[in-house]
Design a protein around this motif. Structure first.
Motif, PDB file in Angstrom:
ATOM      1  N   SER A   1       0.762  -1.235   0.016  1.00 31.05           N
ATOM      2  CA  SER A   1       0.056   0.060   0.012  1.00 31.05           C
ATOM      3  C   SER A   1       0.871   1.233   0.043  1.00 31.05           C
ATOM      4  O   SER A   1       0.492   2.275  -0.085  1.00 31.05           O
ATOM      5  N   GLY A   2       2.096   1.062   0.241  1.00 33.16           N
ATOM      6  CA  GLY A   2       3.011   2.388   0.468  1.00 33.16           C
ATOM      7  C   GLY A   2       2.649   3.280   1.489  1.00 33.16           C
ATOM      8  O   GLY A   2       3.040   4.418   1.389  1.00 33.16           O
ATOM      9  N   VAL A   3       2.071   3.006   2.516  1.00 31.68           N
ATOM     10  CA  VAL A   3       1.662   3.823   3.467  1.00 31.68           C
ATOM     11  C   VAL A   3       2.735   4.325   4.376  1.00 31.68           C
ATOM     12  O   VAL A   3       2.508   5.583   4.631  1.00 31.68           O
TER      13      VAL A   3
ATOM     14  N   VAL B   1       5.487   5.283   3.267  1.00 31.39           N
ATOM     15  CA  VAL B   1       6.171   6.394   2.576  1.00 31.39           C
ATOM     16  C   VAL B   1       5.215   7.475   2.642  1.00 31.39           C
ATOM     17  O   VAL B   1       5.541   8.607   2.838  1.00 31.39           O
ATOM     18  N   ASP B   2       3.729   7.182   2.187  1.00 35.90           N
ATOM     19  CA  ASP B   2       2.862   8.043   2.181  1.00 35.90           C
ATOM     20  C   ASP B   2       2.685   8.905   3.557  1.00 35.90           C
ATOM     21  O   ASP B   2       2.363  10.229   3.604  1.00 35.90           O
ATOM     22  N   LEU B   3       3.010   8.381   4.689  1.00 38.85           N
ATOM     23  CA  LEU B   3       2.960   8.972   5.862  1.00 38.85           C
ATOM     24  C   LEU B   3       4.257   9.615   6.292  1.00 38.85           C
ATOM     25  O   LEU B   3       4.566  10.314   7.350  1.00 38.85           O
ATOM     26  N   GLY B   4       5.104   9.408   5.367  1.00 38.56           N
ATOM     27  CA  GLY B   4       6.496  10.040   5.820  1.00 38.56           C
ATOM     28  C   GLY B   4       7.216   9.317   6.776  1.00 38.56           C
ATOM     29  O   GLY B   4       8.182  10.049   7.526  1.00 38.56           O
ATOM     30  N   LEU B   5       6.825   8.062   7.046  1.00 40.86           N
ATOM     31  CA  LEU B   5       7.680   7.543   8.333  1.00 40.86           C
ATOM     32  C   LEU B   5       8.892   6.827   7.760  1.00 40.86           C
ATOM     33  O   LEU B   5       9.829   6.564   8.619  1.00 40.86           O
TER      34      LEU B   5
ATOM     35  N   LEU C   1      -5.575   1.028   6.556  1.00 34.49           N
ATOM     36  CA  LEU C   1      -4.324   1.707   6.026  1.00 34.49           C
ATOM     37  C   LEU C   1      -4.778   2.956   5.475  1.00 34.49           C
ATOM     38  O   LEU C   1      -4.272   3.973   5.418  1.00 34.49           O
ATOM     39  N   GLN C   2      -5.772   2.794   4.660  1.00 34.34           N
ATOM     40  CA  GLN C   2      -6.259   4.068   3.728  1.00 34.34           C
ATOM     41  C   GLN C   2      -6.580   5.349   4.873  1.00 34.34           C
ATOM     42  O   GLN C   2      -6.450   6.490   4.685  1.00 34.34           O
ATOM     43  N   PHE C   3      -7.423   4.965   5.734  1.00 31.54           N
ATOM     44  CA  PHE C   3      -7.993   5.742   6.878  1.00 31.54           C
ATOM     45  C   PHE C   3      -6.481   6.311   7.614  1.00 31.54           C
ATOM     46  O   PHE C   3      -6.516   7.686   7.573  1.00 31.54           O
TER      47      PHE C   3
END
Length: 1926
Positions: free
Chosen positions: A727-729, A731-735, A1333-1335
């Motif tokens: 999901s790439g979450v 990276v998207d959250l900048g973690l 994860l989308q949330f």
């Protein structure tokens, strides 16, 4: 070593116990294996029973065998005792050295009136460890806390304080003789004799009290501060277990062996469960039941709580108070002190004093005082002696269902009976509140007599028939129905005579009458004296039965006693029923332990040997070896070949399949429903933040971080990791960085195992260290193992005990303000109890999937439990949910033969044999075909033949669910052995799905998977079940619960035949079927669901299209080779030795199609088959092949009926040949087939009449209990939200449940829900992981969004850069030069883009512009204004939602009391314009009083302080700031703290009277200026007018005040700032130096504070000569061109510095709603005053959606009907005195709105005619964008635009004053046909104006041209007259 196991978990003990057991059995003379199971689970550490309490277990062998192995017929029993039991025996022996029974000990009676309750001291204080474990206990120096054991409370420890000198040291030596102890309950000290002390603490011993015997344990405090059981007190030289075992086994112990029959240790072949009070100890452990030894009276207590105890009383000590055993636990509570073995004399036993009914009918919550229990002898008639060898002789272990009344004592062979409290609660009518009773349709509470209950019970048993077992929930509904009937009848009979109830005399006759219809399945026995007679009679008959005699299934024993009324109980004798009832009493953990005990002790050996031979009687192993030899080295070809084709093993391993390019490896994507649910979660989080409870402040966070906690399943961890990575979450959250995210993902997923503590502490440290990060703790599958920490720490239960509770409910988690807990579950019922920690409003439910029309965009639809249940009504020959009847019959036969084994063991062995024989039948031994059930045969056939059909070698997955790990390993070994010997090891894989370990797949299968997947790295191995897509395999899935693992699309069969009557809770049952839930092609559901649910609109369609329906049928007839419906034909085909699938070749297949399809379609089919190899065509061929002839036989026989029932009109399914390219073959998206056991099938199959499946009415989860037996039924339309509320009302957490401690507040009854905890629920496999994860992603976006603001971004309008004014200043000047500035002309054109739809102001330039161009640009003008998102900076203005450390004093009151600290001051002044006194109110907070001047005496407000022009304070701005605001108490940007950089400033909110309380609530620290009530409906003009009037009046007052202090009048600062409540950011712009390139110079802009902007403008030289100063509006299109002139003389808006001294005579029009600033600017300019705009500053305005200048919703004054059409602007005016609908809106507002839209009517000549504008005198009104207005001031000496030679197209006179005269009008020229509009306050002034201005000379009026605004006369309408120029 004696206490080396104390306090350890059992896992470590296992090997040691096994080792000891082997060693002991080697040394001992007898050959009976020693049950290490009893060592493990009956260990006194866990269940410290004395030898008398625990009947030892010798169920290992049948009785005759036991005798065969023992010398002289007496069994040496010692090996079967666990060690500590033996030590107890030795104690007994030392007491009386002979082996004779000990002398009974008579106890001194307790003092009069003292408490004699077990577990309490005589003073009535609680001593039980479970109650005191959290208390702080003070003990004198030299004393220790020790635990004493009472024989009456085997599962409790009593806490005592004893002087340590009288206790032994570590070696069992040096204890002083004697005793010294204190009672820690009542505090009494100095007991010098243990006898005296034991009396005081109510030990009630039957033997001489000895401290050595009864003081058992040291008590220690755990790290959590919980007092718990520590090491054993070492009274003797600490013997090791082995030595005691060996020495003991040497001496024959005849006393024990003679009295203890070898049978009695277990119930139904299992160790009896434990008693409910364990749970009170937190001992959810699994020890033996304390069913006493043969001679012991096992005494059932009087059950006063529900059978699945709701544990309402906090007191579990005394049985009679604390209720029955937990539902699943078998056996009696030993209510009596247990005599020593061998003692058969009646002994004093504990009986409650009162008659049992009083206890039974008592309400549920009981206090510990219900009756002091006193010893009393047992009357002889109330005992039942259980016959010897009952189970052996009859093959049945009877189950006694407690009914109503007192049950007798049981002696003798009590191990052969089971007592179940299953229905006991149904007979107790609970006390309900009146509203609940009314809701249920009942009146009083005691509605049914005992007689009626008995009759109902018999009727229920008759109705059950031979197959079903009684269900508590079912019977409760029957009782409820009966009560409702009674209530109705009572109501009906209140008029007439009472109806006679059943008299006790009629009862026996009626009971027998009802039972007579049961075909001898139900017998009734009626006795006169006691129930004991009836039970004894039944048991005697049973033991004397011969096997051929038919037993009744149920015997109802009724005691019709004259003295005590009727009592009854039910004895269940049915083979099937008694076993099912007994097994269902064990919890899952217990029966799994029971099974492993049976396997370890070798009890299954008979069963195993039975299965050593095949059904034909051959020796299985020999047969397999023979086949292996015959095959030699070669193996069956792995794929693309028949089962008879063989290759060498090397060749097989090297075969490589074709790569399947259409293999759809599930790529991770978020689907629409997941997005919707993620948004629902987000809005719930926002709701928590907005709730005002201060529990979550979203504005505080700028980052999101998370951790996901999952149950102990390796595959689930890998699956979750995979989803996170895909999901790439991260990276998207900048973690994480892009490169490292893959590895680092592992720290975000944590398993609930023993290492969680350390990982979790690391996480909590991160939470504490990052207060500006919002952490989300996701607890996935949160319903699993939700037991409490306390129950975990006190028991040696499973290792995962209480882990979730320790993590989720620990104090740090509850208190962390930056941590949200999201619990995710498919079966949330255990989280939805009365004690739930999650507020019901914080539950987010998956969107309802019923509305298929809405989902049409989705490729696939969800196929879940409901769909499975409904699919049974599709009428297709191979249903998706099946029950294998043949298998069930085989099982029943075996179960009768092996009554001592758990049915799951028997089922499992049979299932292994079935699969093994099916494999053999399909490969080598066709003769075995008839011995496999058709279901098993077809599954195996499909599994092993499908890889052979294609070059890709792909196949199906079969899941066999085996909950017991030991059985699963056995199944895997056996099946693997059979597979390998048959040479199929390269054909399909067998995988053990054990949650504790990773998947292991043979290397050649991994290679095959890699080939299909394409570009996988070398070291890739499958880690999740989804990775096995396409692999032909059997997964033997084990573990207590399925844990939410996702299975691949190739899963085709789910074998749940082992899931039987032990699974009688909703969660347990549904989560098993949840394995098969998945998404399927929508045609699958659409077809049958639409077609077979022939509701309304589908009916017409159904008749029209028979052909289409036929395609559908084929689609549903999945290749299930022979479904159970067609066993006849399939069998015959198979006897030829040819597999049905291989026989069905192409020709046969095509010959079928015409019967299903029209010829056109069959062509489609054919093309589909021949299309592409390995693609859809191949898969299709394989699908159709296995349809085989049996499909023809079963379905072609009735094509008409099936087609009519499944036609779906034009929406039938297309075959793959017609599918779009790239679509999978059909099998990819069809639901798996589920094979159930009969018990599960009857619960899950949908009911008739549209009722929900019966499973939904079961107890929702084993850890919860029903609150009341009277409760409404769950109905089928209940949404998950309603179900949640239902469970929250009617279930409560059991004592070992993690939520049990969350009891409601006794005072208020309110539940403590945690504010930051959410629950996400949705059906299994629906996509919840993707959703949360989308949330996380959108939560992060929203936090960023909270740091952003939407500002207007629009270029200036009417801009004309072509000519720059000649007198512009040099570019770099910071301030304007008054000399040159005053020479600049004023630009009357409006440039502010918000006025783009407004009338243009006429200038000479405008006259030259080509009109068409302007017209076009106007048409394209978008209505929606352009905005752009900007990051907020530290200088922004904020609304109420912003909170931070710096400005919270500025925003909030420091205490609640301060709200009242602001004072209200009236301020009155006279206004010449209004012609009256105006009274305004100031609300001034204490902290702001320094800005005002008050009178000396009465605190009367005199004026607002003003600074001097000469003041130079860098930390202040001089001008007071006024902000008019309306409707934006929350959203107005009124927090200027950051914008002003925190310096002191004077800010006044100007609010309407009716909105004042709201603004005060949100802005308690702001000064409010409250407008008079008459302005409540006024527009912004009124606010600006009053601000200006008030400020001028205040300026005069301040000048007077300061003049007295010697300050000159003109030195007082005359400016105020008036700014909108949507100004958010300020910028400074500078033109960068132009470089050598010819490009236009760039503009650099920088964010600055409002303070610096104001200070800069206030520093302007000679500022008092300017009337208004302002800044320009920001736009991304700002160019250096627009900054060429640093200052402009033009309109300024929204943010102005107003010189109230200079503009004293220019007023805002207080009537105005629109354009008040343009009007004011034009007047100011025409008065010759200077307006200056600073171009190097710009203002950003926020797009605020609410409040402000929003239009009124214009409604009729009197509403006629609700649904009126909207009122059009042309209806805002009407002819005077007409019948027009009058409107509820201010007259001025209606007029302005009307004028904006009426230009075509009023000024037809002016439309797009900018050469001839409309002349407006002294006013500017918006009369529509098509018209230009020429503004002319009538004041003398005013500067006006030059309009010589202009012919005006109209004249607008608006409320004109005396300056406007007839002479003035005569100066202007008008076009022929120009129109006039005169507007006045009333009709008379309208007439006077026309006369005064001599208008009738030049203008022609008609009567019908007079209008008024559509107001009633109370609302003072405005009048206007129109006319034409003549």
């Amino acid at each position: 070593m004696g206490n080396s196991y104390a306090g350890q978990l059992k896992s470590a003990q296992f090997e040691e116990a096994l080792h000891n057991s082997i060693e002991a059995s080697l040394r001992c003379s007898s050959v009976v294996p020693r049950p290490i199971f009893s060592q493990l689970y009956l260990d006194p550490d866990q269940h410290p029973f004395s030898s008398a309490d625990v009947k030892p277990k010798v169920e290992d062998l049948d009785k005759d065998l036991v005798h065969r192995y023992t010398q002289n017929g007496s069994l040496d029993f010692s090996n079967n005792l666990t060690v500590n039991e033996m030590e107890d025996d030795e104690d007994d022996e030392e007491m009386s050295d002979s082996n004779s029974p000990p002398i009974p000990y008579s106890q001194k009676p307790a003092p009069e009136g003292s408490c004699t309750t077990d577990g309490f001291c005589q003073a009535g204080k609680d001593l039980r460890l479970v109650s005191l474990c959290m208390e702080q206990i003070d003990i004198p120096a030299g004393f220790l806390l020790v635990g004493a054991k009472s024989p009456n409370l085997p599962e409790h420890i009593l806490v005592c304080a004893v002087d340590k000198r009288f206790l032994p040291d570590d070696h069992g030596k040096n204890a002083l003789l004697g005793f010294s102890g204190n009672c820690i309950g009542c505090g009494e000290r100095g007991f010098r004799y243990f006898t005296e002390f034991s009396n005081h603490i109510n030990l009630k011993l039957t033997t001489q009290p000895k401290k050595q015997k009864h003081l058992k344990y040291y008590l220690v405090r755990s790290s959590q501060g919980v007092l718990s059981k520590g090491p054993l007190i070492c009274w003797k030289e600490c013997r090791s277990r082995q030595s005691s075992a060996t020495c003991h086994s040497m001496k024959p112990n005849s006393s024990v062996s003679s009295t203890v029959t070898p049978e009695n240790g277990t119930a139904n072949g299992y160790k009896s469960g434990f008693i409910q009070t364990d749970a009170a100890n937190g001992n959810s452990s699994h020890g033996g039941k304390s069913s006493a030894s043969s001679s012991t009276p096992a005494r059932p207590g009087n059950y006063s709580l529900s059978p699945r105890p709701s544990y309402a009383s906090g007191d579990q000590a005394t049985m009679f108070i604390s209720g029955p055993p937990k539902k699943r636990h078998r056996g009696w509570y030993p209510g009596s002190p247990v005599p020593q073995p061998g003692l058969v004399v009646p002994v004093p036993t504990v009986r409650p004093l009162s008659r049992s009914e009083s206890l039974l009918s008592a309400p549920v919550p009981q206090t510990p005082l219900t009756g002091i229990l006193q010893p009393r002898p047992i009357p002889a008639g109330e005992t039942v002696i259980v016959p010897e060898n009952l189970l052996t002789n009859s093959g049945v272990r009877p189950v006694i269902l407690i009914g109503y009344g007192t049950l007798p004592y049981f002696y003798g062979n009590v191990g052969d009976i089971v007592v179940s409290p299953l229905l006991v609660n149904c007979y107790k009518i609970p006390q309900l509140e009146n509203k609940d009773l009314e809701h249920l349709g009942l009146t009083g509470s005691q509605l049914l007599s005992v007689e009626n209950m008995i009759l109902l019970t018999i009727q229920y048993l008759v109705r059950l028939g031979p197959d079903q077992i009684p269900l508590r929930e079912e019977f409760e509904q029957i009782m409820l129905k009966a009560m409702q009937e009674f209530t109705l009848r009572e109501r009906a009979l209140q008029m007439g005579a009472q109806c006679a109830p059943v008299s006790p005399g009629q009862l026996p006759w009626l009971a027998r009458l009802i039972a007579s219809v049961s075909q001898d399945l139900v017998h009734v026995i009626v006795t006169q004296n006691s129930l004991a007679e009836g039970i004894s009679e039944t048991l005697r008959t049973l033991s004397e039965m011969r096997h051929y005699q038919r037993l009744p299934d149920y015997v109802v024993a009724i005691c019709a006693s004259k003295i005590r009324g009727n009592e009854f109980c039910v004895v269940v004798l049915g083979q099937h029923q008694s076993r099912a009832l007994a097994e269902s009493m064990l919890t899952t953990s217990e029966f799994l332990k029971e099974i492993s005990y049976e396997l370890i002790t070798g009890k299954v050996s008979f069963l195993a040997s039975h299965f050593k031979t095949t059904s034909l009687g051959d020796d299985l192993d020999k047969l397999l070896d023979k086949m292996q030899q015959r095959r030699g080295e070669s193996v069956v070809t792995p794929f693309n070949g028949d089962l008879h084709e063989c290759v060498s093993a090397q060749e097989a391993a090297a075969m490589i399949p074709t790569q399947n390019l259409d293999l759809d490896i599930e790529t991770f994507q978020i689907y629409q429903p997941q997005l919707t649910v993620a948004r629902k979660l987000l809005s719930q989080v926002c709701a928590i933040a907005d709730s005002g409870s201060q529990s979550l402040d979203l504005g505080h966070f700028s980052k999101v971080d998370f951790i996901i906690i999952v149950p102990r399943s390796e595959v689930l961890v890998q699956q979750t990791l995979q989803r996170i990575r895909q999901s790439g979450v991260l990276v998207d959250l900048g973690l994480e960085e892009n490169g490292t995210a893959y590895q680092r993902a592992e720290k975000y997923v944590v398993r609930l195992d023993n290492e969680i503590q350390t990982k979790f502490e690391v996480f909590m440290r991160r939470v504490k260290q990052n207060p500006y990060t919002l952490f989300v703790l996701v607890h996935d599958n949160s319903h699993v193992e939700l037991t409490s920490v306390i129950s975990g720490s006190l028991s040696h239960g499973e290792p995962s005990h209480g882990l979730a509770d320790r993590v989720i409910n620990c104090r740090e988690v509850l208190e962390a303000f930056n941590l949200l807990v999201l619990q995710v579950s498919s079966f949330p019922y255990t989280l939805q109890t009365q004690q739930s920690r999650i507020s019901s409003s914080n539950e987010v439910h998956w969107i309802q999937l019923d509305n298929m029309e809405d989902m049409s965009c989705e490729e696939k639809l969800y196929f879940g439990l409901n769909e499975y249940s409904k699919s049974l009504q599709w009428g297709i020959t191979s249903p998706l949910l099946r029950c294998d009847e043949t298998f069930e019959k085989m099982v029943n036969t075996l179960l009768e033969r092996y009554p001592r084994l758990h049915s799951m063991v028997v089922r499992c062995y049979l299932l292994i044999q079935q699969y093994s024989e099916a494999l053999m039948a399909l490969t080598t031994m066709a003769s075995l075909r008839d011995h496999s059930t058709p279901e098993t045969l077809s599954i195996m056939d499909d599994l092993i033949s499908s890889p052979g059909k294609t070059r890709s070698g792909r196949g199906h997955m079969l899941i066999i669910r085996v909950p017991s790990v030991q059985l699963a390993m056995l199944a895997k070994e056996r099946l693997q052995e059979v597979r390998d010997k048959l040479g199929l090891q390269y054909r399909f894989e067998i995988i053990l799905g054990n949650p504790a370990s990773e998947l292991s797949v043979a290397t050649h299968f991994v290679a095959r998977l890699k080939t299909w997947r394409g570009n996988e790295p070398e070291e890739w191995t499958p880690r999740t079940y989804q990775d096995l897509e396409g692999l032909p395999c059997i997964v033997i899935l084990t573990g207590k619960d399925p844990l939410g693992e996702t299975f691949p699309r190739s899963l085709k069969y789910c074998d749940l035949r082992l899931i039987d009557s032990s699974y009688l809770t909703r969660t347990a049952l549904e989560q098993e079927v949840g394995l098969a839930c998945c998404y399927v092609s929508k045609e699958v559901i659409r077809g049958p669901a639409v077609a077979l649910d022939l509701s309304g609109k589908e009916q017409e369609r159904a008749t029209t299209s028979e052909n289409d329906s036929d395609e559908l049928l084929i689609d549903l007839e999945r290749p299930q080779s022979n479904s159970s419906a067609v066993t006849g034909t399939s069998g015959s085909i198979m006897e030829n030795g040819v597999s049905s699938s291989s026989a069905a070749d192409r020709s046969q297949k095509l010959s079928l199609t015409p019967s299903f399809q029209s010829p056109a379609n069959s062509m489609g089919l054919d093309e589909g088959v021949s299309a592409g190899t390995g693609g859809a065509g191949e898969t299709l061929k394989q699908e159709c092949d296995s349809l085989g002839p049996q499909m023809a036989s079963s379905t072609t026989s009735k094509p008409s009926s099936s087609s009519s029932s499944s036609s779906s009109g034009p929406r039938a399914l297309s075959w793959p040949g017609q599918l779009p390219q790239g679509c999978r073959g059909l099998h990819a998206a069809l639901p798996p087939i589920v094979i159930l056991s009969k018990a599960a099938y009857s619960l899950l199959g949908s009911q008739r009449g549209g009722k929900p499946p019966a499973s939904s009415s079961l107890l929702p989860h084993a850890d919860v209990a029903w609150v009341s037996s009277l409760r409404p039924l769950l109905h089928k339309d209940m949404s998950s939200e309603e179900q949640s509320l239902y469970y929250r009302q009617w279930t409560s957490a059991r004592q070992h449940h993690a939520d049990f401690s969350n009891q409601p507040d006794p005072a208020s009854g309110a539940r403590a829900c945690h504010p930051r905890r959410l629950l996400l629920t949705g059906p299994p496999q629906v996509g919840k992981t993707g959703s949360y994860l989308q949330f996380l992603r959108i939560l992060f976006r929203m936090l960023i969004r909270l740091l952003e603001v939407d500002v207007y971004d629009e270029g200036e309008i009417n801009a004309d850069h072509s000519e720059c004014s000649g007198v512009s200043q040099a570019e770099g000047e910071p301030w304007p030069d008054i000399e040159s500035f005053s020479k600049m002309p004023f630009d009357v054109s409006v440039h502010d883009p918000k006025y783009s739809l407004m009338s243009l102001v006429y200038t000479e330039k405008l006259a030259g512009v080509k009109q068409e161009a302007i017209k076009d640009s106007k048409v394209e003008e978008p209505r929606k204004r352009g905005t752009v998102s900007m990051m907020l900076t530290k200088y922004a203005a904020y609304n109420t939602f912003h909170h931070c450390e710096q400005c919270h004093q500025y925003m909030d009151c420091t205490s609640a009391s301060q709200m009242s600290d602001s004072t209200l001051h009236a301020f009155t002044f006279s206004s010449s314009m209004l012609g009256e006194e105006v009274q305004l109110y100031f609300i001034i907070p204490k902290s702001k009083e320094s800005h005002f001047v008050f009178s000396k005496q009465g605190k009367h407000l005199e004026s607002m302080r003003l600074p001097l022009v000469s003041d130079k304070n860098l930390n202040a701005v001089k001008s007071p700031i006024f902000t008019p605001s309306s409707g934006r108490h929350e959203h107005g940007l009124l927090n200027l703290f950051h914008a002003m950089e925190g310096i002191s400033h004077l800010h006044l909110l100007v609010v309407k009277e009716y909105e004042m309380p709201l603004y005060r609530k949100y802005w308690p620290n702001h000064i409010m200026l409250v407008l008079p009530g008459m302005f409540n409906n006024a527009g912004v003009g009124a606010a600006r007018f009053l601000i200006k009037e008030l400020s001028y009046h205040n300026l005069e007052l301040e000048r007077n005040r300061l003049e007295e202090l010697g300050v000159k009048r003109q030195c007082v600062w005359p400016f105020i700032v008036v700014m909108d409540d949507s100004c958010v950011l300020w910028n400074i712009h500078s033109v960068q130096d132009q470089t050598s390139q010819p490009m236009e110079a760039g503009v650099s802009s920088k964010n600055v504070s409002l303070k610096s902007v104001l200070q800069h403008i206030e520093a302007t030289p000679k500022i008092i000569h300017y009337a208004i100063l302002g800044i320009q509006k920001w736009s991304s299109k700002l160019t250096s061109q627009s900054l060429k002139a640093p200052f402009s003389r033009c309109h300024v808006h929204d943010f102005i510095l107003l010189n109230i001294d200079l503009t004293q005579n220019v007023q805002y029009d207080f009537n105005r709603y629109f354009c008040e600033d343009v009007d004011f600017n034009l007047r100011t300019n025409s008065s010759g005053l200077l307006i200056c705009r600073f171009n190097n500053f710009s203002l950003m305005k926020k797009h605020v959606q609410v409040g402000g200048q929003r239009d009124f919703i214009i409604k009729p004054k009197i509403m006629v009907s609700e649904s009126l059409a909207p009122i059009l602007p042309l209806q805002y005016v009407c002819a005077p005195d007409s019948e027009h609908t009058l409107l509820a809106a201010p007259a001025q507002f209606l007029l302005e709105k009307f004028l904006q839209h009426a230009s075509y009517k009023l000024f037809p000549k002016a439309i797009h005619n900018f050469k001839s504008p409309v002349l407006a005198i002294d006013c500017y009104l918006n009369i529509g964008p098509e018209v230009a207005i020429c503004y002319i001031s009538s004041r003398p000496h005013s500067s006006n635009v030059n309009c010589e030679g202009v012919f005006f197209s109209g004249l607008l006179l608006y409320l004109c004053d005396s300056f406007v005269g007839a002479d003035l009008l005569k100066k202007f020229k008008f076009l022929k046909g120009a129109t006039l509009c005169v507007i006045c306050q009333d009709r008379s002034s309208l007439r006077q104006t026309i006369v005064r201005l001599e208008l009738e000379d030049e203008w022609q009026f008609r009567l019908r041209d007079e209008f008024q605004t559509a107001n009633s006369s109370d609302d003072k309408p405005l009048y206007f007259l129109t006319g034409r120029h003549v």
